[in-house]
Write a protein that holds these residues in place. Structure first.
Motif, PDB file in Angstrom:
ATOM      1  N   THR A 281       0.798  -1.196  -0.223  1.00  0.00           N
ATOM      2  CA  THR A 281       0.277   0.024  -0.082  1.00  0.00           C
ATOM      3  C   THR A 281       0.852   1.244  -0.008  1.00  0.00           C
ATOM      4  OG1 THR A 281      -1.767  -1.161   1.176  1.00  0.00           O
ATOM      5  CG2 THR A 281      -1.729   1.174   1.346  1.00  0.00           C
ATOM      6  N   TRP A 291      -3.033  10.574  -3.197  1.00  0.00           N
ATOM      7  CA  TRP A 291      -3.269   9.113  -4.017  1.00  0.00           C
ATOM      8  C   TRP A 291      -3.043   7.846  -3.123  1.00  0.00           C
ATOM      9  CZ3 TRP A 291      -5.475   8.018  -8.806  1.00  0.00           C
ATOM     10  CH2 TRP A 291      -5.723   9.046  -9.605  1.00  0.00           C
ATOM     11  N   ILE A 292      -3.932   6.845  -3.136  1.00  0.00           N
ATOM     12  CA  ILE A 292      -3.718   5.595  -2.397  1.00  0.00           C
ATOM     13  C   ILE A 292      -3.476   4.378  -3.444  1.00  0.00           C
ATOM     14  CG2 ILE A 292      -4.141   4.007  -0.269  1.00  0.00           C
ATOM     15  CD1 ILE A 292      -5.690   6.577   0.560  1.00  0.00           C
ATOM     16  N   ALA A 293      -2.770   3.482  -3.457  1.00  0.00           N
ATOM     17  CA  ALA A 293      -2.479   2.324  -4.319  1.00  0.00           C
ATOM     18  C   ALA A 293      -2.181   1.210  -3.577  1.00  0.00           C
ATOM     19  CB  ALA A 293      -1.283   2.898  -5.557  1.00  0.00           C
ATOM     20  N   THR A 356      -2.877  -3.304  -9.556  1.00  0.00           N
ATOM     21  CA  THR A 356      -2.732  -2.352  -8.652  1.00  0.00           C
ATOM     22  C   THR A 356      -4.108  -1.261  -8.916  1.00  0.00           C
ATOM     23  OG1 THR A 356      -0.432  -2.164  -9.213  1.00  0.00           O
ATOM     24  CG2 THR A 356      -1.518   0.002  -8.364  1.00  0.00           C
ATOM     25  N   ARG A 358      -5.874   1.779  -7.419  1.00  0.00           N
ATOM     26  CA  ARG A 358      -5.234   3.384  -6.781  1.00  0.00           C
ATOM     27  C   ARG A 358      -6.577   4.415  -7.040  1.00  0.00           C
ATOM     28  NH1 ARG A 358      -2.259   2.580 -11.342  1.00  0.00           N
ATOM     29  NH2 ARG A 358      -2.734   3.911 -12.964  1.00  0.00           N
ATOM     30  N   SER A 360      -7.980   8.314  -5.591  1.00  0.00           N
ATOM     31  CA  SER A 360      -7.673   9.868  -4.970  1.00  0.00           C
ATOM     32  C   SER A 360      -8.534  10.349  -4.100  1.00  0.00           C
ATOM     33  CB  SER A 360      -7.422  10.619  -6.275  1.00  0.00           C
ATOM     34  OG  SER A 360      -8.382  10.781  -6.822  1.00  0.00           O
TER      35      SER A 360
END
Length: 375
Positions: A281, A291-293, A356, A358, A360
């Motif tokens: 993460t 942003w979180i991926a 992946t 992701r 925002s």
């Protein structure tokens, strides 16, 4: 006039313009032509070219008679030509609208295939383009509605069939009651409950009725808590969970409960389809968004399936439903929750290599953020 059709209105408007024009022409000519004619005769008499004093009255009356006849014929011929042209133009303008009416009647009957042709009239052509776009959207909605009903039937049939089978066997005495059977029945009923709850959640999310309480939120403690919680549930041979989050990460404008729901969905999916390897993460700031991926090394998604990952009931392999225990609605809910908080969600994946996901979230304190309106 308000009860007349558009065709009648167009025809009458053209006819009225024609009548006013011809009447004005006839009236002005009627009043002015004799005077100009007399004036011309007087000019000729003063020059000595002709003497028409005795014949003036006869000439004027003859002129008026000829003028009246020519005017009548001009009005008849001109009015007929103008009326015919007006009618033809009215029908030409109304033809696309009549066709549009027939197409909408077909839409009402469930036939969404026909489209409006192009028109030489720019305004009607733009209307036709908009109409065709609406028709395509309606066709897509109808197709999704049918797929939704089909998928719901499929999802409900499996647990109901299992429950009914066990209950019939128990009632017939073919099997003996046991804790294991009761556990299976409970598991299937929980699956039904989870499906109905997800459907209700999705319906509220898409309609914009889910309560979203936006406030400044520090993501790092929430992410650390979730990563630790999921790490405790993993077996030794399972994937490893890692969090990469900068210390100076700004706060975001979000709903803590909904963000936790999004992360649980994404992390749960990553763990479900990653037998070994890693789940990382990563958090970063880009412009006015955080942003979180969530990247995994799982089975991945094929390029053909990738455009549909956020659709209702989507699964790359439907046969995994009983194994995964998912309803196929989680990602659809996740996307809508992200949108309701002013962000967007994306996915990259390669079959056999991992995926992946992701999303925002707007940085807290932004003045230009616009949230989606409730439907």
């Amino acid at each position: 006039m308000s009860k007349f059709s558009l065709t009648t209105r167009l025809f009458l408007s053209h006819l009225l313009v024609m009548i006013v024009g011809l009447s004005s022409f006839a009236l002005i000519a009627k009043l002015s032509s004799p005077k100009f004619f007399v004036l011309r005769l007087e000019q000729l008499e003063r020059r000595g070219l002709i003497t028409v004093r005795s014949a003036r009255t006869y000439l004027i009356e003859g002129f008026e008679t000829a003028w009246n006849r020519s005017t009548i014929w001009s009005v008849i011929v001109g009015g007929s030509a103008a009326g015919g042209l007006s009618y033809w133009l009215s029908r030409r303008i109304m033809k696309p609208l009549d066709r549009m009416e027939k197409i909408t009647q077909k839409f009402a009957a469930g036939d969404f295939e026909e489209r409006m042709p192009t028109s030489e009239i720019p305004e009607l052509n733009r209307l036709g383009i908009g109409f065709n776009h609406m028709a395509s959207s309606l066709e897509d909605v109808e197709q999704k509605r049918r797929e939704l009903i089909s998928d719901m039937t499929h999802e409900l049939r499996t647990p109901l069939t299992v429950v009914r089978g066990y209950l019939e066997e128990l009632s017939d005495g073919n099997i003996e009651p046991s804790p294991e059977i009761y556990v299976r029945l409970v598991r299937e009923t929980k699956r039904l409950e989870r499906l109905t709850n997800d459907l209700q959640e999705l319906s509220k999310a898409e309609a914009g009725y889910l309560p979203i309480h936006l406030q400044k939120l520090d993501l790092k403690p929430l992410l650390q808590s979730l990563v630790e919680r999921f790490s405790d549930q993993l077996l030794d041979e399972g994937p490893t969970l890692t969090l990469n989050c900068p210390e100076d990460l700004p706060g975001v404008l979000a709903d803590r409960d909904r963000i936790e729901q999004i992360l649980v969905n994404l992390l749960g999916n990553a763990i479900r389809y990653t037998e070994s390897g890693s789940i990382i993460t990563t958090v970063w700031r880009k412009n006015q968004f955080v942003w979180i991926a969530i990247a995994d090394t799982g089975i991945g998604i094929s390029p053909d399936d990738l455009p549909y990952v956020f659709e209702r009931f989507w699964r790359a392999e439907r046969s995994r439903s009983s194994y995964s225990g998912g309803s196929g609605i989680g990602l659809a809910i996740t996307r809508r929750l992200v949108e309701l908080q002013g962000g967007k969600i994306e996915v990259d994946s390669e079959l056999g290599q991992g995926s992946t996901f992701r999303f925002s979230l707007p940085v807290a304190g932004r003045k230009d953020i616009t949230l989606p309106e409730k439907s």
